[in-house]
Motif scaffolding. Structure first.
Motif, short mmCIF file in Angstrom:
data_model
loop_
_atom_site.label_atom_id
_atom_site.label_comp_id
_atom_site.label_asym_id
_atom_site.label_seq_id
_atom_site.Cartn_x
_atom_site.Cartn_y
_atom_site.Cartn_z
N HIS A 1 0.82 -1.20 0.00
CA HIS A 1 0.00 0.00 0.00
C HIS A 1 0.86 1.26 0.00
O HIS A 1 0.47 2.29 -0.55
N GLU A 2 2.05 1.15 0.60
CA GLU A 2 2.94 2.32 0.66
C GLU A 2 3.45 2.70 -0.74
O GLU A 2 3.86 3.84 -0.95
N VAL A 3 3.41 1.75 -1.66
CA VAL A 3 3.82 2.02 -3.04
C VAL A 3 2.62 2.46 -3.88
O VAL A 3 2.69 3.45 -4.61
N THR A 4 1.51 1.75 -3.75
CA THR A 4 0.36 2.04 -4.61
C THR A 4 -0.38 3.30 -4.22
O THR A 4 -1.01 3.95 -5.06
N HIS A 5 -0.32 3.69 -2.94
CA HIS A 5 -1.09 4.84 -2.47
C HIS A 5 -0.21 5.92 -1.83
O HIS A 5 -0.66 6.67 -0.96
N TYR A 6 1.00 6.03 -2.30
CA TYR A 6 1.92 7.05 -1.80
C TYR A 6 1.31 8.44 -1.98
O TYR A 6 0.90 8.83 -3.07
N LYS A 7 1.20 9.17 -0.87
CA LYS A 7 0.67 10.53 -0.82
C LYS A 7 -0.80 10.66 -1.26
O LYS A 7 -1.26 11.76 -1.57
N ALA A 8 -1.54 9.56 -1.28
CA ALA A 8 -2.98 9.64 -1.58
C ALA A 8 -3.68 10.36 -0.43
O ALA A 8 -3.60 9.92 0.73
N ASP A 9 -4.38 11.45 -0.71
CA ASP A 9 -4.86 12.31 0.36
C ASP A 9 -6.00 11.72 1.18
O ASP A 9 -6.34 12.25 2.23
N TRP A 10 -6.61 10.64 0.73
CA TRP A 10 -7.68 10.00 1.50
C TRP A 10 -7.18 8.84 2.37
O TRP A 10 -7.96 8.23 3.08
N VAL A 11 -5.87 8.57 2.32
CA VAL A 11 -5.28 7.49 3.10
C VAL A 11 -4.52 8.08 4.27
O VAL A 11 -3.57 8.86 4.08
N ASP A 12 -4.92 7.72 5.49
CA ASP A 12 -4.26 8.25 6.68
C ASP A 12 -2.77 7.89 6.67
O ASP A 12 -2.40 6.73 6.49
N GLY A 13 -1.94 8.91 6.85
CA GLY A 13 -0.51 8.70 6.95
C GLY A 13 0.22 8.53 5.64
O GLY A 13 1.45 8.33 5.62
N ALA A 14 -0.50 8.63 4.50
CA ALA A 14 0.14 8.39 3.21
C ALA A 14 1.21 9.42 2.87
O ALA A 14 2.15 9.12 2.12
N ASP A 15 1.08 10.62 3.44
CA ASP A 15 2.10 11.63 3.16
C ASP A 15 3.39 11.35 3.93
O ASP A 15 4.41 12.01 3.70
N GLU A 16 3.37 10.36 4.84
CA GLU A 16 4.56 9.97 5.59
C GLU A 16 5.17 8.67 5.06
O GLU A 16 6.19 8.21 5.59
N PHE A 17 4.57 8.08 4.03
CA PHE A 17 5.14 6.86 3.45
C PHE A 17 6.53 7.17 2.89
O PHE A 17 6.77 8.27 2.37
N PRO A 18 7.45 6.20 2.95
CA PRO A 18 8.78 6.42 2.35
C PRO A 18 8.69 6.53 0.83
O PRO A 18 7.74 6.03 0.21
N THR A 19 9.66 7.20 0.23
CA THR A 19 9.68 7.32 -1.23
C THR A 19 9.60 5.93 -1.86
O THR A 19 10.42 5.06 -1.54
N PRO A 20 8.64 5.69 -2.73
CA PRO A 20 8.41 4.33 -3.23
C PRO A 20 9.53 3.81 -4.13
O PRO A 20 10.10 4.55 -4.94
#
Length: 323
Positions: free
Chosen positions: A199-218
């Motif tokens: 999910h950290e790759v498929t939804h990186y920075k997706a604004d409706w996913v909690d914490g997605a803006d903190e995922f590591p660079t995919p």
């Protein structure tokens, strides 16, 4: 007749005309024409039941169903199988569940209302063969238990079977589409899975996913928690439980949000596509138009091609066409 345990390898896209009642629109004939021109044969229509209801959850306005009739007709015209999905069903939606006045998994009225919607659709389309039209019960269930989901499945499938015993039905896996149930085969339905891991790759920075803006660079392949994640990891950790099912499997959604670097997105999707080809599973990209799609995705690292006044991601399209 299409059997639940012997699905064609349908491949195509999700079309979002009725995805949300707040911004619904008619389905576009050109989408079906483009799919046919590109060599695809499947359209999943994730829909919000509020698009065709009036003052109550079961006040079904027949005129509001004409856009859906039209989409099915487009499918026949262009050789595209149409799969109707309730993205929002009475009592449940994976997005903004708080909009529902009741709970599909806990309230008898919600379940009966949901069943009535499927009875209505089944009666309306009973003359259309399952080669052209399937029903995907509702999107990405998150239930309190497997038993609770099974009880809902039994009621909804039963409502459809009362009207049309031969209708092809697809049931999404539990856990937002990720977990198959042996009950699928017992009920005579196919299984609907997803291609959204990691999910950290498929939804990186997706604004409706909690914490997605903190995922590591995919990256893909990648290391995560000391574990190597690659094509074999997908086979063993994402697909293996579904391979054991004694029924057909279709990937109702997959894709990568437009903030993930394009080369990373293509690499992950190719691994999924190659594995699904080996298994004989069909799939539908989320979506045709929009942030995950081949048209107007809004990526800033793609050299787009003009396509009838739209931005076409030719690299992604050609990847899909190879599989």
């Amino acid at each position: 007749m299409v059997a639940h345990d012997d699905l064609p390898r349908w491949r195509g896209f999700n079309l979002l005309g009725k995805f949300r009642a707040e911004d619904e629109s008619a389905f576009r004939e050109e989408d079906f024409r483009w799919m046919d021109e590109w060599g695809f044969d499947f359209a999943r229509l994730p829909m919000d039941y509020r698009c065709w209801t009036g003052e109550t959850q079961t006040d079904i306005v027949e005129d509001a169903l004409h856009d859906i009739d039209e989409a099915i007709e487009y499918g026949e015209k262009y050789g595209v199988h149409v799969s109707l999905n309730f993205h929002r069903i009475p009592g449940f939606c994976i997005n903004r569940q708080e909009l529902e006045p009741y709970d599909l998994f806990a309230d008898e009225q919600a379940l009966e209302d949901a069943a009535e919607h499927w009875r209505t659709f089944t009666r309306r389309y009973e003359e259309i063969d399952s080669e052209r039209l399937s029903f995907n019960l509702f999107n990405e269930p998150v239930a309190p238990s497997e038993d609770a989901y099974e009880a809902v499945l039994e009621t909804l499938v039963g409502a459809i079977r009362e009207e049309d015993p031969e209708r092809l039905v697809i049931a999404d896996g539990l856990g937002a589409g990720r977990e198959p149930l042996e009950t699928f085969a017992d009920l005579g339905v196919a299984g609907g899975t997803r291609g959204y891991d990691p999910h950290e790759v498929t939804h990186y920075k997706a604004d409706w996913v909690d914490g997605a803006d903190e995922f590591p660079t995919p990256e893909w392949p990648r290391s995560s928690g000391g574990e190597e994640q690659n094509r074999e990891w997908l086979r063993e950790n994402v697909l293996a439980p579904w391979e054991k099912l004694e029924t057909g499997v279709h990937v109702g959604e997959f894709g990568v949000y437009n903030e993930t670097p394009h080369d990373v997105a293509l690499a992950l999707m190719e691994d999924y596509l190659a594995l699904w080809e080996e298994l004989g599973w069909g799939w539908a990209l989320w979506n045709l138009r929009g942030e995950f799609g081949v048209v107007d995705s809004g990526r800033d690292d793609v050299e787009y091609e003009d396509w009838h006044g739209h931005d076409l991601d030719r690299d992604l399209l050609e990847l899909l066409q190879r599989y």
